[in-house]
Design an enzyme around this catalytic site. Structure first.
Site, mmCIF file in Angstrom:
data_model
loop_
_atom_site.group_PDB
_atom_site.id
_atom_site.type_symbol
_atom_site.label_atom_id
_atom_site.label_comp_id
_atom_site.label_asym_id
_atom_site.label_seq_id
_atom_site.Cartn_x
_atom_site.Cartn_y
_atom_site.Cartn_z
ATOM 1 N N ASP A 63 0.721 -1.192 -0.187
ATOM 2 C CA ASP A 63 -0.049 0.138 -0.097
ATOM 3 C C ASP A 63 1.038 1.250 0.030
ATOM 4 O O ASP A 63 1.672 1.663 1.210
ATOM 5 C CB ASP A 63 -0.799 0.153 1.217
ATOM 6 C CG ASP A 63 -2.083 1.266 1.214
ATOM 7 O OD1 ASP A 63 -1.771 2.111 0.487
ATOM 8 O OD2 ASP A 63 -2.875 1.223 1.679
ATOM 9 N N HIS A 110 0.245 8.015 3.646
ATOM 10 C CA HIS A 110 0.863 7.337 4.691
ATOM 11 C C HIS A 110 2.408 7.672 4.916
ATOM 12 O O HIS A 110 2.995 7.214 5.941
ATOM 13 C CB HIS A 110 0.743 5.943 4.728
ATOM 14 C CG HIS A 110 -0.643 5.515 4.506
ATOM 15 N ND1 HIS A 110 -1.770 5.650 5.516
ATOM 16 C CD2 HIS A 110 -1.397 4.956 3.569
ATOM 17 C CE1 HIS A 110 -2.943 5.477 4.990
ATOM 18 N NE2 HIS A 110 -2.691 4.788 3.978
#
Length: 285
Positions: free
Chosen positions: A188, A193
């Site tokens: 991911d 993030h």
């Protein structure tokens, strides 16, 4: 509008061949905080290849590539800005224990598009099977801000009743400052993030932890605390992402054990137990 409901629901399922190795499983387990203390026999079940067991939530990253949220955005009829997207909820049902090494076929399809007024919610179902039969069924709910209001079905309510009474068990799990940087190696690579500038564009003052990292960390805590570390007892794991987690925070995980199920609530200790996961339930044998 960017979400073409008719096209998304009418699109043919997308089938992909996936595979994984023990090293992929070990990396996932390390990404959700396994291996502390490093020589603890209970942790070696997650980190040492000769004793390896697969936590069922590994299914959310098995095979690498785009996770459910990103995969949903590449489906026909969906054309939205990644910065407007949040993971709303995740459900997983395992049909048998996951092998440490496998080649499987995963089939993805959008099964619903809900109109929440100020947002649209896409429901992406993924089914995986290998030569021996079905492995798991997963369902990701993808929240797309600014794409609702067309008069469609609102879908089920996301609200879950609050737990009453003291939990049966409460544990705390500290997160590493680099937890998101480690977890993103499972596949991911959403810049939310890791990239501070992208995070600000998405409305956050700094990068946030992957919801699925919290999802896996919490399931591991449930298995280790109430199921004697036996990952094969888990039958399903469902949770709603009620808020964000920041790397470096501590998760307070409260558990209420019932007949064949554990209800779970998770908060961020440093922010006054701000909700992180809600409406969470693990079913077990």
């Amino acid at each position: 509008m960017p979400v073409d409901t008719v096209r998304a629901l009418a699109a043919a399922p997308r089938t992909t061949e996936i595979s994984w190795t023990p090293e992929d499983v070990q990396l996932y387990h390390l990404g959700i905080g396994a291996g502390v203390p490093a020589t603890d026999p209970r942790e070696l079940r997650y980190t040492l290849e000769s004793r390896l067991h697969v936590l069922p939530s590994f299914a959310t990253v098995a095979g690498g590539g785009a996770p459910g949220v990103i995969a949903a955005l590449s489906m026909p009829g969906v054309d939205v800005d990644l910065a407007s997207v949040l993971h709303g909820a995740q459900a997983l049902r395992v049909h048998r224990p996951l092998p440490v090494r496998a080649t499987a076929t995963r089939t993805d399809r959008v099964t619903a598009v809900h109109d929440k007024g100020k947002a649209a919610v896409l429901v992406l179902r993924s089914d995986a099977a290998d030569a021996d039969g079905p492995l798991w069924t997963a369902e990701a709910q993808v929240y797309v801000r600014g794409e609702g209001g067309w008069g469609g079905d609102r879908g089920p309510s996301a609200a879950a009743p609050e737990e009453r009474g003291a939990p049966d068990r409460t544990v705390e799990r500290p997160l590493r400052e680099d937890q998101a940087l480690l977890y993103r190696l499972t596949g991911d690579l959403n810049p939310l993030h890791a990239d501070p500038e992208f995070a600000r564009r998405a409305g956050f003052d700094r990068p946030v932890l992957h919801g699925l990292c919290t999802y896996g960390t919490t399931l591991k805590a449930v298995v280790d605390t109430l199921l004697d570390g036996d990952v094969t007892r888990v039958r399903s794991w469902t949770a709603r992402f009620a808020g964000v987690t920041y790397p470096g925070e501590t998760l307070r995980i409260r558990m209420w054990r019932g007949d064949g199920a554990v209800r779970v609530a998770v908060g961020a200790v440093e922010r006054g137990d701000a909700p992180v996961l809600a409406g969470a339930t693990a079913e077990f044998t």
